[in-house]
Enzyme design. Sequence first.
Site, short mmCIF file in Angstrom:
data_model
loop_
_atom_site.label_atom_id
_atom_site.label_comp_id
_atom_site.label_asym_id
_atom_site.label_seq_id
_atom_site.Cartn_x
_atom_site.Cartn_y
_atom_site.Cartn_z
N HIS A 143 41.86 -19.96 15.88
CA HIS A 143 40.76 -20.95 15.97
C HIS A 143 40.90 -21.67 17.31
O HIS A 143 41.79 -22.51 17.48
CB HIS A 143 40.82 -21.96 14.81
CG HIS A 143 39.71 -22.97 14.86
ND1 HIS A 143 39.08 -23.41 13.73
CD2 HIS A 143 39.12 -23.61 15.89
CE1 HIS A 143 38.15 -24.29 14.06
NE2 HIS A 143 38.16 -24.43 15.38
N HIS A 182 38.45 -22.92 21.14
CA HIS A 182 37.13 -23.06 21.79
C HIS A 182 37.24 -22.69 23.26
O HIS A 182 38.11 -23.20 23.96
CB HIS A 182 36.64 -24.50 21.65
CG HIS A 182 36.43 -24.91 20.23
ND1 HIS A 182 35.21 -24.81 19.60
CD2 HIS A 182 37.30 -25.37 19.30
CE1 HIS A 182 35.33 -25.22 18.34
NE2 HIS A 182 36.59 -25.56 18.12
N LYS A 213 30.93 -18.69 10.61
CA LYS A 213 31.43 -20.06 10.63
C LYS A 213 30.45 -21.04 10.03
O LYS A 213 29.29 -21.12 10.43
CB LYS A 213 31.70 -20.46 12.09
CG LYS A 213 32.01 -21.92 12.29
CD LYS A 213 33.46 -22.25 12.04
CE LYS A 213 33.72 -23.75 12.21
NZ LYS A 213 35.08 -24.06 12.62
N HIS A 251 34.49 -25.32 8.34
CA HIS A 251 34.82 -26.69 8.74
C HIS A 251 34.52 -27.55 7.52
O HIS A 251 33.36 -27.86 7.25
CB HIS A 251 33.98 -27.13 9.95
CG HIS A 251 34.31 -28.50 10.44
ND1 HIS A 251 34.71 -28.76 11.72
CD2 HIS A 251 34.33 -29.70 9.79
CE1 HIS A 251 34.95 -30.06 11.86
NE2 HIS A 251 34.71 -30.66 10.70
N HIS A 271 41.57 -25.97 10.14
CA HIS A 271 42.11 -27.27 10.57
C HIS A 271 42.15 -28.30 9.44
O HIS A 271 41.60 -29.38 9.55
CB HIS A 271 41.34 -27.82 11.79
CG HIS A 271 39.84 -27.74 11.73
ND1 HIS A 271 39.11 -28.23 10.67
CD2 HIS A 271 38.95 -27.22 12.60
CE1 HIS A 271 37.83 -28.03 10.91
NE2 HIS A 271 37.70 -27.41 12.06
N ASP A 323 42.64 -25.08 17.19
CA ASP A 323 41.41 -25.85 17.44
C ASP A 323 41.44 -26.45 18.84
O ASP A 323 40.83 -27.49 19.08
CB ASP A 323 41.20 -26.94 16.38
CG ASP A 323 39.74 -27.36 16.30
OD1 ASP A 323 38.88 -26.69 16.92
OD2 ASP A 323 39.44 -28.37 15.64
O1 DOR Z 1 37.56 -31.90 17.26
C1 DOR Z 1 36.80 -30.94 17.24
N1 DOR Z 1 36.36 -30.37 18.38
N2 DOR Z 1 36.38 -30.46 16.07
C2 DOR Z 1 35.44 -29.51 15.99
O2 DOR Z 1 35.08 -29.16 14.89
C3 DOR Z 1 34.82 -28.98 17.21
C4 DOR Z 1 35.68 -29.13 18.38
C5 DOR Z 1 34.96 -28.91 19.70
O3 DOR Z 1 34.17 -27.96 19.80
O4 DOR Z 1 35.18 -29.67 20.64
ZN ZN Z 2 37.14 -26.02 16.17
#
Ligand code: DOR
Ligand code: ZN
Length: 367
Positions: free
Chosen positions: A13, A15, A107, A145, A188, A261
């Site tokens: 997980h 980004h 998701k 989530h 998470h 995350d």
């Molecule tokens: O803290 C977070 N940041 N939680 C999420 O669900 C998304 C993520 C983000 O994309 O920055």
């Molecule tokens: Zn995330």
Amino acid sequence: MISFSLPYWYDLHAHFRQGTVMADYIQAHINMACAGILAMPNTKPPVSRVTGSAADEYWTIESYLKDLRASGGHVFSDIIVPLYLTQDTTPDMIRAGTQSGYLRAAKYYPPHGTTNSDHGFPLRHFMENGVFSAMEETGVVLCLHGEEHGLTGSDYFDQDTNAEDVFYTRHMPVLVQKFPKLKIVCEHITTRTAVDFVSAQGDNVCATVTPQHLLYTAGHLLQGFKYHLYCLPLVKFNADRAALRDAVTSPTNTRFFAGTDSAPHAVKATACGCAAGCFTGNIAPQLYAQAFEDSGVDLATKNGQTLFQRFLCDNGPRFYGLKVPDKRFTLKKTPSPVHILTTREGTDITPLPLGMGQDTLPWTLER
Ligand code: DOR
Ligand code: ZN
């Protein structure tokens, strides 16, 4: 000096956003000995179709994968991109997507509940429109989530309740009862409630746990308002962190695994709030090792190292059907500095412990 080796691991997980900076974020994952990644679809625009070219309103999994690979991700042995579940997702998209070979996970985002989640749609919609049925039938993994959306401030975070508690008590029992074979990753997780829920399920329900939720509590966020620790779901209380630590370090743990995350934000604090997300690229295994030690695991012992390997390297790939690589990296108990990541666009990303005032890690990673 304590030193042990581990197989390359999968961050299940994280980004990576869009545009030229993707390459910097991918490199940070390569630097921390990742064999592969699960790249989240809350890009701009979202990854809400499966095959074909991208358009102004969406990426497809096919086109986003191409971009990830072209940005340095070609070195990974595997990349999973989940489909962003929106109002337009249909059961036919799930079936055709599975046939295409591109669709392996999807998701669920709580509408307006977190960064770039505005395309999310309530869980009940997918329980009723056949999307979850199609996923159960085809084996597509549901990445969740798990936070209730639309709560008032006092229900969102209180002593006895919060958005995650509400979600896991109100919706999750119904979901697993209606779709008993659906493969689910509770992502998470942050509360004892979620730990208890996952623990009570069978092998089709797993959870990811981030470094920050193992290391910190709401007190750390509030003491000096350390906004680099602001992420969603929020860090919670001591008892919740203890439940998470027990779950990931348990000798019987087969279903709790690493998913950082890691979420880069060039601007965290704005005039009217704070962007949610902690960046742990480059250093997540070191942070997880620190968290295991804080949980009382002795990483000098073979037993301690085995528990750590299960969480970081084994449980996740087994669930997603990924190959555990032959390639290995080493963790050494010797201090290493934490650096700000300056992207090729000139933006600065502050990794989590630096944002907490910690500029040295107790562990060093060598690959
Ligand atoms: O803290 C977070 N940041 N939680 C999420 O669900 C998304 C993520 C983000 O994309 O920055
Ligand atoms: Zn995330």
